[in-house]
Design a protein around this motif. Structure first.
Motif, PDB file in Angstrom:
ATOM      1  N   ASP A  53      46.956  38.445  27.900  1.00 28.41           N
ATOM      2  CA  ASP A  53      46.775  38.650  29.330  1.00 28.41           C
ATOM      3  C   ASP A  53      47.414  39.962  29.773  1.00 28.41           C
ATOM      4  OD1 ASP A  53      46.073  37.677  32.074  1.00 28.41           O
ATOM      5  OD2 ASP A  53      48.238  37.718  32.317  1.00 28.41           O
ATOM      6  N   THR A  54      48.540  40.317  29.169  1.00 28.75           N
ATOM      7  CA  THR A  54      49.223  41.566  29.518  1.00 28.75           C
ATOM      8  C   THR A  54      48.568  42.773  28.852  1.00 28.75           C
ATOM      9  OG1 THR A  54      51.338  40.446  29.849  1.00 28.75           O
ATOM     10  CG2 THR A  54      51.422  42.808  29.410  1.00 28.75           C
ATOM     11  N   LEU A  55      48.335  42.696  27.546  1.00 30.14           N
ATOM     12  CA  LEU A  55      47.867  43.878  26.805  1.00 30.14           C
ATOM     13  C   LEU A  55      46.397  44.201  27.047  1.00 30.14           C
ATOM     14  CD1 LEU A  55      49.704  43.418  23.381  1.00 30.14           C
ATOM     15  CD2 LEU A  55      50.469  44.584  25.454  1.00 30.14           C
ATOM     16  N   ASP A 141      43.329  37.438  40.278  1.00 29.59           N
ATOM     17  CA  ASP A 141      42.156  37.164  39.437  1.00 29.59           C
ATOM     18  C   ASP A 141      42.608  37.124  37.989  1.00 29.59           C
ATOM     19  OD1 ASP A 141      40.539  37.198  41.674  1.00 29.59           O
ATOM     20  OD2 ASP A 141      39.922  39.275  41.424  1.00 29.59           O
ATOM     21  N   GLN A 142      41.953  36.297  37.204  1.00 26.17           N
ATOM     22  CA  GLN A 142      42.316  36.176  35.799  1.00 26.17           C
ATOM     23  C   GLN A 142      41.077  36.342  34.929  1.00 26.17           C
ATOM     24  OE1 GLN A 142      44.421  32.347  36.113  1.00 26.17           O
ATOM     25  NE2 GLN A 142      46.295  33.455  35.653  1.00 26.17           N
ATOM     26  N   HIS A 143      41.329  36.655  33.663  1.00 28.31           N
ATOM     27  CA  HIS A 143      40.245  36.960  32.738  1.00 28.31           C
ATOM     28  C   HIS A 143      40.429  36.174  31.447  1.00 28.31           C
ATOM     29  CE1 HIS A 143      38.874  40.512  35.117  1.00 28.31           C
ATOM     30  NE2 HIS A 143      40.144  40.477  35.516  1.00 28.31           N
ATOM     31  N   ALA A 144      39.335  35.716  30.902  1.00 30.92           N
ATOM     32  CA  ALA A 144      39.355  35.002  29.624  1.00 30.92           C
ATOM     33  C   ALA A 144      38.078  35.347  28.870  1.00 30.92           C
ATOM     34  CB  ALA A 144      39.465  33.491  29.824  1.00 30.92           C
ATOM     35  N   GLU A 191      26.498  40.721  25.339  1.00 33.66           N
ATOM     36  CA  GLU A 191      27.871  40.568  24.871  1.00 33.66           C
ATOM     37  C   GLU A 191      28.777  41.469  25.700  1.00 33.66           C
ATOM     38  OE1 GLU A 191      29.270  39.164  21.252  1.00 33.66           O
ATOM     39  OE2 GLU A 191      29.889  41.159  20.600  1.00 33.66           O
ATOM     40  N   GLY A 192      29.864  40.892  26.200  1.00 33.93           N
ATOM     41  CA  GLY A 192      30.796  41.649  27.016  1.00 33.93           C
ATOM     42  C   GLY A 192      30.580  41.481  28.509  1.00 33.93           C
ATOM     43  N   GLN A 193      29.429  40.923  28.920  1.00 34.02           N
ATOM     44  CA  GLN A 193      29.222  40.652  30.339  1.00 34.02           C
ATOM     45  C   GLN A 193      30.109  39.503  30.775  1.00 34.02           C
ATOM     46  OE1 GLN A 193      24.812  40.299  30.815  1.00 34.02           O
ATOM     47  NE2 GLN A 193      25.075  41.860  32.376  1.00 34.02           N
ATOM     48  N   GLN A 194      30.362  39.426  32.086  1.00 34.57           N
ATOM     49  CA  GLN A 194      31.287  38.432  32.614  1.00 34.57           C
ATOM     50  C   GLN A 194      30.607  37.489  33.590  1.00 34.57           C
ATOM     51  OE1 GLN A 194      34.463  40.813  34.300  1.00 34.57           O
ATOM     52  NE2 GLN A 194      35.611  40.778  32.387  1.00 34.57           N
ATOM     53  N   ILE A 195      31.093  36.260  33.606  1.00 31.22           N
ATOM     54  CA  ILE A 195      30.699  35.266  34.593  1.00 31.22           C
ATOM     55  C   ILE A 195      31.873  35.074  35.544  1.00 31.22           C
ATOM     56  CG2 ILE A 195      30.038  32.861  34.981  1.00 31.22           C
ATOM     57  CD1 ILE A 195      28.830  32.854  32.195  1.00 31.22           C
ATOM     58  N   ARG A 196      31.618  35.133  36.828  1.00 32.93           N
ATOM     59  CA  ARG A 196      32.692  34.962  37.820  1.00 32.93           C
ATOM     60  C   ARG A 196      32.711  33.520  38.316  1.00 32.93           C
ATOM     61  NH1 ARG A 196      32.193  35.272  43.409  1.00 32.93           N
ATOM     62  NH2 ARG A 196      34.162  35.534  44.556  1.00 32.93           N
ATOM     63  N   LEU A 197      33.862  32.881  38.160  1.00 28.08           N
ATOM     64  CA  LEU A 197      34.062  31.523  38.656  1.00 28.08           C
ATOM     65  C   LEU A 197      34.992  31.606  39.865  1.00 28.08           C
ATOM     66  CD1 LEU A 197      34.516  29.584  35.290  1.00 28.08           C
ATOM     67  CD2 LEU A 197      32.437  29.975  36.597  1.00 28.08           C
ATOM     68  N   SER A 198      34.426  31.395  41.038  1.00 25.61           N
ATOM     69  CA  SER A 198      35.168  31.568  42.279  1.00 25.61           C
ATOM     70  C   SER A 198      36.330  30.582  42.379  1.00 25.61           C
ATOM     71  CB  SER A 198      34.223  31.387  43.471  1.00 25.61           C
ATOM     72  OG  SER A 198      34.917  31.497  44.685  1.00 25.61           O
ATOM     73  N   LYS A 199      37.509  31.093  42.718  1.00 31.98           N
ATOM     74  CA  LYS A 199      38.714  30.313  43.010  1.00 31.98           C
ATOM     75  C   LYS A 199      39.219  29.495  41.825  1.00 31.98           C
ATOM     76  CE  LYS A 199      37.614  30.073  47.933  1.00 31.98           C
ATOM     77  NZ  LYS A 199      37.422  29.193  49.111  1.00 31.98           N
ATOM     78  N   GLN A 200      38.913  29.944  40.613  1.00 36.88           N
ATOM     79  CA  GLN A 200      39.421  29.267  39.418  1.00 36.88           C
ATOM     80  C   GLN A 200      40.523  30.079  38.742  1.00 36.88           C
ATOM     81  OE1 GLN A 200      38.753  26.255  38.385  1.00 36.88           O
ATOM     82  NE2 GLN A 200      37.193  25.850  39.935  1.00 36.88           N
ATOM     83  N   GLY A 201      41.007  31.112  39.419  1.00 38.03           N
ATOM     84  CA  GLY A 201      42.071  31.932  38.868  1.00 38.03           C
ATOM     85  C   GLY A 201      43.436  31.416  39.264  1.00 38.03           C
ATOM     86  N   ASN A 210      42.948  30.676  46.007  1.00 33.27           N
ATOM     87  CA  ASN A 210      43.102  31.020  44.593  1.00 33.27           C
ATOM     88  C   ASN A 210      42.342  32.290  44.259  1.00 33.27           C
ATOM     89  OD1 ASN A 210      44.486  28.644  44.449  1.00 33.27           O
ATOM     90  ND2 ASN A 210      43.016  27.567  43.177  1.00 33.27           N
ATOM     91  N   GLY A 211      42.787  32.952  43.203  1.00 33.30           N
ATOM     92  CA  GLY A 211      42.019  34.080  42.688  1.00 33.30           C
ATOM     93  C   GLY A 211      40.787  33.591  41.952  1.00 33.30           C
ATOM     94  N   ASP A 212      40.029  34.517  41.423  1.00 29.01           N
ATOM     95  CA  ASP A 212      38.813  34.172  40.675  1.00 29.01           C
ATOM     96  C   ASP A 212      39.083  34.255  39.179  1.00 29.01           C
ATOM     97  OD1 ASP A 212      37.442  33.922  43.095  1.00 29.01           O
ATOM     98  OD2 ASP A 212      36.880  36.039  43.111  1.00 29.01           O
ATOM     99  N   LEU A 213      38.262  33.568  38.419  1.00 28.40           N
ATOM    100  CA  LEU A 213      38.347  33.603  36.957  1.00 28.40           C
ATOM    101  C   LEU A 213      37.095  34.288  36.435  1.00 28.40           C
ATOM    102  CD1 LEU A 213      39.525  32.776  34.188  1.00 28.40           C
ATOM    103  CD2 LEU A 213      38.366  30.569  34.467  1.00 28.40           C
ATOM    104  N   TYR A 214      37.297  35.300  35.589  1.00 28.74           N
ATOM    105  CA  TYR A 214      36.187  36.026  34.992  1.00 28.74           C
ATOM    106  C   TYR A 214      36.132  35.693  33.501  1.00 28.74           C
ATOM    107  CZ  TYR A 214      35.889  38.754  39.297  1.00 28.74           C
ATOM    108  OH  TYR A 214      35.736  39.129  40.601  1.00 28.74           O
TER     109      TYR A 214
END
Length: 321
Positions: A53-55, A141-144, A191-201, A210-214
Motif C-alpha cells: 500500500d505504501t510502495l 481512497d484505497q487500491h487493490a 489488464e491494468g484497468q480499474q473498477i471503482r467501488l464507491s465508499k468501499q475504501g 468513506n473513500g472509494d476502493l479501486y
C-alpha cells in the motif's frame, strides 16, 4: 527502525513499480489465507499488504523514502507539527504545545486544531468555551489488485472476492481490514484497468463518508496464456510436418474455436496475429498465436526408421553451423 517495507516485499530501493507489483503478487499467491498452508499466512499477508500500500503509491513512497533517509527529521519540537508518518510508514501523532499554551495531542485534537484553516482557525473550532465543533473528513481512497481468468475478459463475471485492505486505526497505527465483496467485472476490461467501488475504501473521520476502493484487474498467466493490455498471447502446439508443410489446423483459443493456416516452414515462437481477437475492449486487442513445435517420441522401430529417413533426406542440414 521497526519495519522496512522493501525487505517485506523482497525488493530493492531502486525497484520499479512493475517489479514491486510482481513481488507483491508472488507473495500474495504464497500467503493468501484462503490458499496458503503456512502457519503465519494471515500475519504475513497483513505485512505485505501494508508494505505494498505504501510502495505502490507514489506520494506515500516518496514520503517513506525520505523518512528512511532521514529517520530523525520529524523529531524536532515544533509546536505546529502535531502529526506525521513514522520511519516505518505508519501514521503517528505526538503531543505538542501551541502558542496559546494549550496541549494538543492525539487524532481528534490534530484535526480539531487545524480543521478551520489557518489564520484564526483555532477560534473557529470553538463556538463557545469548552464546546468544540468537529469537522468531518472523507476517508482515503484505497487500491487493490485482483487476478481473474482470461475468460472473464471475453464474457464478464460477477465474483466474490476477499480482500485484505491496509488502513489506519484511530491511533494512526497500520492495520489490515478484511472484507468480502461481490464484484461485477464487465467483459472487455484491459489488464491494468480499474473498477471503482464507491465508499468501499477507508472509513471517514467524524462521520465523513468513506473513500472509494479501486480494483486493478490482472489476468492469470498460465503456461499457454499471457496478457499485455488488451493483447492476448496464446501458445499453440503444432507438429513438425504442420510447421514444415504449412497445413490448416483448428484450435480452441480464449476467443473461441478458430481455423488458421500454419505458415510454411514456420519456426518456433513465430507469431500469427488474429486482428481484433484479443480482449474485446472499446479498442479491441489482438490475439497472437505463438507457434510451439512439438516433436513426437520415436518409441517403435518403425518410428525410429522414419526419423532415420528424415535425417538421410536432410543430411546437409546442420543447425549448429
Amino acid at each position: 527502525m521497526a519495519k522496512n517495507y522493501y525487505e517485506d516485499l523482497g525488493v530493492s530501493r531502486t525497484a520499479t513499480p512493475d517489479e514491486i507489483k510482481k513481488a507483491y503478487r508472488k507473495l500474495a499467491r504464497k500467503y493468501h489465507p484462503d490458499v496458503s498452508k503456512e502457519a503465519d499466512a494471515e500475519a504475513k499477508m497483513q505485512t505485505i499488504n501494508v508494505a505494498y500500500d505504501t510502495l505502490s503509491n507514489e506520494e506515500k513512497k516518496k514520503q517513506y523514502d525520505f523518512e528512511l533517509d532521514n529517520p530523525y527529521a520529524n523529531a524536532g519540537g515544533f509546536g505546529g507539527q502535531a502529526g506525521g508518518h513514522g520511519a516505518d510508514g505508519s501514521q503517528f501523532y505526538r503531543q505538542s504545545t501551541g502558542a496559546d499554551g494549550q496541549n494538543y495531542s492525539g487524532f481528534e485534537d490534530l484535526f480539531g486544531r487545524f480543521g478551520g484553516g489557518f489564520g484564526g482557525g483555532h477560534q473557529q473550532d470553538f463556538g463557545q468555551r469548552g464546546s468544540r465543533q468537529q469537522r468531518s473528513y472523507k476517508g482515503e481512497d484505497q487500491h487493490a489488485s485482483i487476478e481473474v481468468p482470461i475468460e472473464v475478459a471475453y464474457e464478464g463475471s460477477t465474483q466474490s472476492i476477499t480482500l485484505q485492505i491496509p488502513t489506519y486505526n484511530a491511533y494512526g497505527e497500520p492495520e489490515v481490514q478484511r472484507k468480502t465483496l461481490q464484484v461485477k467485472i464487465p467483459k472487455g476490461m484491459k489488464e491494468g484497468q480499474q473498477i471503482r467501488l464507491s465508499k468501499q475504501g477507508q472509513a471517514g473521520i467524524n462521520g465523513g463518508e468513506n473513500g472509494d476502493l479501486y480494483l486493478e484487474i490482472q489476468y492469470q498467466d498460465t503456461q499457454r496464456i499471457r496478457v499485455e493490455g488488451a493483447d492476448v498471447f496464446y501458445t499453440v502446439d503444432v507438429t513438425p510436418w504442420e510447421a514444415a508443410l504449412g497445413q490448416n489446423i483448428e484450435i480452441d483459443t480464449p476467443a473461441g474455436k478458430v481455423k488458421v493456416t500454419v505458415p510454411k516452414n514456420a519456426k518456433n515462437n513465430q507469431q500469427l496475429r488474429l486482428k481484433d481477437k484479443g480482449i474485446p475492449n472499446k479498442t479491441p486487442g489482438h490475439l497472437y498465436l505463438v507457434i510451439n513445435i512439438v516433436y513426437p517420441k520415436a518409441e517403435t522401430e518403425k518410428q525410429q526408421k522414419a526419423y532415420q529417413t528424415f535425417a538421410d533426406e536432410f543430411s546437409d542440414f546442420n543447425p549448429r553451423s
